[in-house]
Scaffold this active site. Structure first.
Site, mmCIF file in Angstrom:
data_model
loop_
_atom_site.group_PDB
_atom_site.id
_atom_site.type_symbol
_atom_site.label_atom_id
_atom_site.label_comp_id
_atom_site.label_asym_id
_atom_site.label_seq_id
_atom_site.Cartn_x
_atom_site.Cartn_y
_atom_site.Cartn_z
ATOM 1 N N LYS A 10 -7.854 -14.596 -10.285
ATOM 2 C CA LYS A 10 -7.371 -15.921 -9.904
ATOM 3 C C LYS A 10 -6.054 -16.128 -10.636
ATOM 4 C CE LYS A 10 -8.713 -20.822 -9.844
ATOM 5 N NZ LYS A 10 -9.800 -21.790 -10.157
ATOM 6 N N ASP A 154 -17.843 -29.442 -8.501
ATOM 7 C CA ASP A 154 -17.098 -29.254 -7.254
ATOM 8 C C ASP A 154 -17.852 -28.304 -6.326
ATOM 9 O OD1 ASP A 154 -15.003 -29.554 -5.463
ATOM 10 O OD2 ASP A 154 -13.787 -27.966 -6.361
#
Length: 216
Positions: A10, A154
């Site tokens: 990432k 989330d």
């Protein structure tokens, strides 16, 4: 990696910190304006903006996400509420992680809403498999909220993967929530009140959760 293990990277988009800073400035300015309205006077709009801004800033530091992921992985591996072999939180490679680069275990799968379960011999078998996966996911979040007070904040469908081997995976732990013991207790009592269909008690507990709430 050097040893041949597949990993996912990432990588923080260059310049995103400047964009986020601009967004935060705009959010705070709007909150200040709204706080002067009748609506804004009844809610801590500025406080909400500050909390949201803090969460955005925190997501820019991938070392924080690494710590959250490791903690969630540990918490969900120590329970009797569900079969822990059916739920995966990816391993973090701390020595290959920085504030702008996160290195995690590679997991083969697709977002849960795109998942197609393996062909079953009977429709009932597929229904049972779906029920088992749903139960694992529900109990995993039940544990996070009601037992640990530390939860993935989330959990949209893109962050829950169905893996090729039939397991589920929780991804992207950059945003987490924490609950203090008092809040956990109130939420537990509220759950019991819902089960008992006790609307009055639910109302009382809701007010207790609200800042400056009063008993009715």
């Amino acid at each position: 990696l050097v040893n041949g293990q597949k990993v996912a990277l990432k990588v923080q988009r260059p310049g995103i910190d400047v964009v986020v800073a601009q967004d935060i400035s705009l959010i705070k300015s709007l909150a200040e304006l709204v706080s002067r309205t009748e609506f804004g006077k009844n809610f801590d709009i500025v406080g909400l903006a500050e909390e949201f801004s803090g969460a955005l800033k925190a997501e820019l530091d991938f070392t924080s996400e690494a710590k959250y992921t490791a903690k969630l992985k540990k918490n969900l591996s120590e329970t009797n509420l569900f079969d822990t072999t059916q739920l995966v939180v990816p391993q973090i490679f701390d020595d290959l992680t920085t504030k702008k680069l996160l290195t995690i275990e590679w997991l083969d799968g697709v977002p849960i809403l795109q998942a197609k379960l393996p062909p079953s011999r009977a429709e009932k078998d597929e229904a049972n498999q779906r029920s088992e996966l749903t139960t694992v996911l529900f109990r995993a979040f039940f544990k996070q909220v009601y037992t640990d007070g530390f939860f993935h904040a989330d959990p949209h469908p893109g962050n829950i993967f169905y893996l090729q081997d039939g397991r589920l995976a929780l991804l992207d732990c950059g945003m987490v929530g924490r609950l203090d013991p008092r809040t956990q207790q109130i939420l537990t009592e509220m759950l019991l009140a819902i089960v008992d269909l006790d609307g009055r008690r639910c109302s009382q507990l809701t007010l207790e959760l609200a800042e400056g709430g009063q008993q009715v």
